[in-house]
Design an enzyme around this catalytic site. Structure first.
Site, mmCIF file in Angstrom:
data_model
loop_
_atom_site.group_PDB
_atom_site.id
_atom_site.type_symbol
_atom_site.label_atom_id
_atom_site.label_comp_id
_atom_site.label_asym_id
_atom_site.label_seq_id
_atom_site.Cartn_x
_atom_site.Cartn_y
_atom_site.Cartn_z
ATOM 1 N N VAL A 210 30.816 -32.945 -58.951
ATOM 2 C CA VAL A 210 29.457 -32.859 -58.428
ATOM 3 C C VAL A 210 29.031 -31.398 -58.334
ATOM 4 C CG1 VAL A 210 27.961 -33.420 -56.474
ATOM 5 C CG2 VAL A 210 29.744 -35.027 -57.193
ATOM 6 N N GLY B 64 31.365 -41.066 -62.357
ATOM 7 C CA GLY B 64 31.214 -41.257 -60.919
ATOM 8 C C GLY B 64 32.517 -41.144 -60.156
ATOM 9 N N ASP C 263 34.546 -33.410 -51.472
ATOM 10 C CA ASP C 263 35.140 -34.728 -51.294
ATOM 11 C C ASP C 263 35.033 -35.132 -49.825
ATOM 12 O OD1 ASP C 263 35.899 -35.042 -53.905
ATOM 13 O OD2 ASP C 263 38.000 -34.492 -53.575
ATOM 14 N N CYS D 150 25.758 -43.410 -55.591
ATOM 15 C CA CYS D 150 25.138 -43.419 -56.917
ATOM 16 C C CYS D 150 24.593 -44.778 -57.322
ATOM 17 C CB CYS D 150 26.124 -42.904 -57.958
ATOM 18 S SG CYS D 150 27.724 -43.717 -57.927
ATOM 19 N N THR E 298 33.840 -26.277 -57.813
ATOM 20 C CA THR E 298 34.635 -26.500 -59.028
ATOM 21 C C THR E 298 34.748 -27.980 -59.383
ATOM 22 O OG1 THR E 298 36.665 -26.540 -57.712
ATOM 23 C CG2 THR E 298 36.026 -24.423 -58.674
ATOM 24 N N SER F 172 41.036 -21.509 -55.265
ATOM 25 C CA SER F 172 40.058 -20.924 -56.189
ATOM 26 C C SER F 172 39.409 -19.660 -55.632
ATOM 27 C CB SER F 172 38.958 -21.947 -56.484
ATOM 28 O OG SER F 172 39.488 -23.066 -57.152
ATOM 29 N N HIS G 172 24.905 -45.713 -64.827
ATOM 30 C CA HIS G 172 25.277 -46.973 -64.178
ATOM 31 C C HIS G 172 24.265 -48.049 -64.563
ATOM 32 C CE1 HIS G 172 28.261 -44.841 -62.054
ATOM 33 N NE2 HIS G 172 27.802 -44.868 -60.834
#
Lengths: 363, 363, 363, 363
Positions: free
Chosen positions: B15, B187, B85, B155, B12, B40, B255
């Site tokens: 990423v 990001g 995360d 990134c 969810t 979830s 970026h």
């Protein structure tokens, strides 16, 4: 002495509007003449201008009838501030100087002349001595006061050199200097100014001529007065190498720069650098100039500062913020510098230069 | 071989949503399991997610019932993409690996493990050989396929190293490297993500941990496989010094980095550099991976490019743009690099890594 | 029939670039002639244009040598799309029409002519019948095909009328209509386009002429063909009163409108309105035109949608999104409408109009 | 009388920071107690807060040790300003009131209580009479001063009613009122505040609960004190129907509203409306309250004004700007209203209410 009469060239433009804002209710200057193109001349200023400042147009300025940019119209001015575009500034400023007028210009046209000081007033006001000498020499010779031009530096250069000057004074020469700028769109003026579609969800990694200006002007501002006292001697390419990368970002006012430096005589400690910057007092402050910042440099300790929206207005835009001072794995030290591009980087510097000249009785 | 079953951890999140977008209608993978928090789990994906992509949620994905992030739920997956995360990724990814699952992770937790490849798929896919060897060794020993983790790079590191790899291959080692980044807010994820008030008419010259990641990860990605074939050997601090300054700017995706490099063996010409970058073909392209860019590097000649809004989507975000390649007065060469942070800098790289592993029959 | 030859007037401008983007690789049209000012004429298109689209310039278009906007240069075109500014469009489009060319124009100059259809192709394509009749009458009389102009509606009007048409068809006349628009800056073109400083941390509650356009054009688009079949009869001020308030906001593409309506015959239920909008199919869809949206109207149920960044590209920008349909304490029903201003609100509509004319053998 | 002791509840939040900014160096109030959550309590304010105002944190405030939000901590305050979130405000404000404290609250919790004035201080300060009566009645009865709550209105309601009050006073009741708002993100607070990704190249046509607040609060603010002098009597749905459509746009401070009104007694002329608004003087101005605007309403004649960035700071954010006043084809008159959401729409109104209460010796 009463109020000095001030004129503004390019009064309807972006820099001109800032001059008018800063000169209204000024304790030393009285806004006397506003010059613009023939399209505006003859109209009241309030009818000629598309005022885009966040403070309201000064009421008295709005009633002034705009003049053309002729010597005749400005002949009684004690000082003339030029916000003219480079396309027009050349012959007009030259004519004003030759007519004996004191011109403080934001245009780039005469910045590279050896006998024209290129001044960031919180940094190298001592370069004004070449003007002071000229005026005193003329007085001693019984001649009338000569006209002159003093140039305000490029906006992103102003912020860059602000903390470098005290560092060089204390720790000796900087031999390598890199800056990557993230510049506000107000620096692009507004006729038409920077296009909205280019800045929305975007940035532009190029500003015409900007990198060259930073790389050249830094060497003049950090240079010294030549032995004869009549000109400024730039630092040579051997003494300092400067590299700039310039970007336009979605910020209204305030240029942010990520800077790295390498000292010739070895790196001072981070604490020593911070202390040096905190201790710095510029001549304008010591002279009690009305617009002089209490602190020319603000050293910020928060790790996510300076930020343009939060820090650009320190000391009314005359204070430059320096944050994130830390060791650099490639050069010696890196830091983030924020300066208000339309104050210390343009019109504001012009007004402070005039205050310094007034304090020294040059105007 | 039919479609490989793919799972997504952290489905969810920012990423995770990108993984789902890229895996829907993929010719090699079938979206089989979506894992998220217990809040979830049990809901249909469309009811659990706050979908924030600019393309519509794939209808089939919306109907999948979300699972918890357990080995049991993902046990039939041929490959698991982790958008977790860092706060949660550690034990979950470890458990998945130990249960024999193939994990491709965007989290930072295992990037610094010597036996975990840290891969930008258009740059150093050869590092995947340490996984390939492990899988083949197990097969030769009659053991079942071992689990493993492959890490996607940070990134801003991904964009930085993209053009460096071909330059190093052709011109030899880079000994000094500086980058000043201007990074998109996507990001920062979006729970809650980057605050609007911090980015409107503003920028933030700090991203927690980002400079350290760039300075460290670059040395691993540009490093080589150790002699034993089982781990990656980073470049040492003596071989390359890297300095990063990271900023968050008002850009949604993409970026931009202002980069300078100094080569150990002397500076190639600007033309040679451009030609080298234009000639570069990455392994994924040669392997005909479905998502591989036609050009891993795009060399732009317009002086005001690359720009995020105009150039981030080249080759569906897998193509990195390099512009303003020019001499640098301080190091050798400077340039501007633009990369799509959520494609080549995150989920997109994960999918392309899986495609490379599939092409090599590792999954 | 092979590919029809298409010309584009004003090819280097904002609307012209969109036409070129949409006509490249089009299954029915071949980009044959690109017209621009004499400053651009004679150059390859890629050298004449400052391409600002987010997709790359179509390679073939870039090689076309730009022509001046003369009948001679376009005489072999089956259809000419005009992205000319209103300052130039008047005499050029008239000359093209008189020379027998089929002109589809985004300019406002001829929108108010009774014998010129003003068309949103997903809304009132039936107004094209007055052109069809003219062409057929000429053919029946043995004359050569007459030239004509079809006008694309103003961008914010297009989005507004999109959902109104099915509602009027089903529930009878709307007698009161208010809209407050929040319009993207791409609608202002880009020479110079909307200034960045006016849109950063700001909005502008005024767009010159826009409110008048919405209030007038709505009455023509919702009007009917006159009895003689040769002109369009506007709704009268007695039949419908329209009030618009127009704002420019910091959005690149996508006009959002907060709309309220009052029905002459009483308010339908909210559910009936949603169902009516969901059921709507426009003629272009039924004709299988290549660019026709699968759904001309998308009814969104999420309470915080539509949003420009997330919803403007539905059906490639030809689908209009309607959300937050709810009762209005002052009129009957209020809703939020989002339309892609450069697709359904400009160039995209031009292309779809041409497809409809092609389907009817008018071009 | 010396400085009154002021407390601030929710001192680290968005509204709390504004209270502190406005109360520092205030001629009538002394910042005495700062209350926040137990996470912050015990720390110096400067160590507890993430200060996000564009002016620097007042030095004295930074040194105050933060308290918990208890009656005990605030018991010596003459007035308590509450910037608490609605989730916490209910019981705390009630306890404070019951303990005899004077609470001025930005929270929504008690706005709908009949005996709680809901006040925009430049609009309906006369509603404070119900507090004044209560305090005087207690004094007359020899009781100690009773505690009370005064509520600040919702931010977008404040701007809306500002110009309506003088119009109703002069031209009689407004029976229909529509507003479409374009609201700044600062109104969403900042923990976490409005997400950046939702506002970049975007707008959100929904603000939870906002439309209901406008539609309800307008009726209370424009209502009258009941005959008993103890409560406020709202306008009924028969007297006025209000319809609001609320949007969040990419503006930091300043809510813009496109408003239409229909008068019960027929439409005044546009000139009469402008004159009425220009003539308006609010009670706070007549009482010479320190923060009272010189002009509560600014009538702008430029066709593209008001704009948030240029006009939000008129009279330090206490002046509301009204522009584009013109006839409306559907109702009677339409106009654009701009108000500073964190000054007249939140903390600023709280301070001005306190100044009015002080002028009337209620605190």
């Amino acid at each position: 002495m009463g109020l000095r009469k001030a004129g503004v060239l390019g009064a309807t433009g972006s820099v001109g509007q800032r001059f008018i804002q800063l000169l209204s209710n000024h304790p030393q200057f009285e806004l006397a003449v506003l010059g613009a193109s023939s399209r505006s001349a003859g109209k009241k200023y309030k009818d000629a201008v598309d005022w885009k400042q966040t403070s309201l147009m000064p009421a008295a300025a709005g009633e002034i009838v705009v003049s053309e940019c002729t010597v005749e119209a400005f002949k009684d001015c004690d000082v003339v501030f030029s916000g003219l575009d480079a396309d027009y500034a050349g012959p007009i400023e030259k004519a004003f100087k030759e007519a004996g007028l004191a011109v403080i210009s934001n245009a780039k046209n005469y910045r590279r002349e050896k006998d024209v000081p290129l001044v960031v007033p919180t940094v190298n006001s001592e370069h004004l001595a070449i003007i002071e000498k000229r005026v005193k020499d003329a007085a001693a010779a019984g001649q009338k006061r000569p006209g002159f031009i003093v140039c305000i530096s490029n906006c992103s250069t102003a912020g860059l050199v602000a903390p470098l000057r005290p560092l060089v004074d204390k720790f000796g020469p900087i031999e390598l200097l890199t800056t990557t700028t993230m510049q506000a769109i107000s620096g692009a003026g507004f006729s038409p100014g920077f296009p909205g579609i280019d800045i929305l969800d975007n940035l532009v990694p190029y500003i015409s001529g900007e990198e060259e200006k930073i790389e050249w002007e830094t060497k003049k501002i950090l240079g010294e007065i030549a032995d004869d006292g009549n000109s400024v001697k730039n630092l040579s390419d051997d003494e300092i190498r400067v590299s700039a990368q310039c970007n336009r970002v979605a910020v209204s006012d305030g240029h942010t720069e990520c800077v790295s430096v390498k000292f010739k005589n070895g790196a001072p400690s981070i604490d020593a650098i911070k202390q040096c910057l905190r201790d710095y007092q510029c001549e304008a402050t010591l002279l009690n100039c009305p617009s002089a910042p209490k602190h020319a440099i603000h050293v910020l300790e928060e790790q996510n500062r300076p930020q343009p929206r939060l820090d650009r207005d320190r000391d009314n835009g005359y204070g430059v913020s320096v944050g994130r001072i830390r060791e650099d794995p490639v050069l010696d030290v890196k830091m983030v510098i924020l300066s208000h591009n339309t104050i210390i980087g343009a019109a504001g510097s012009g007004v402070l230069i005039a205050e310094i000249l007034a304090a020294k009785n040059v105007i």
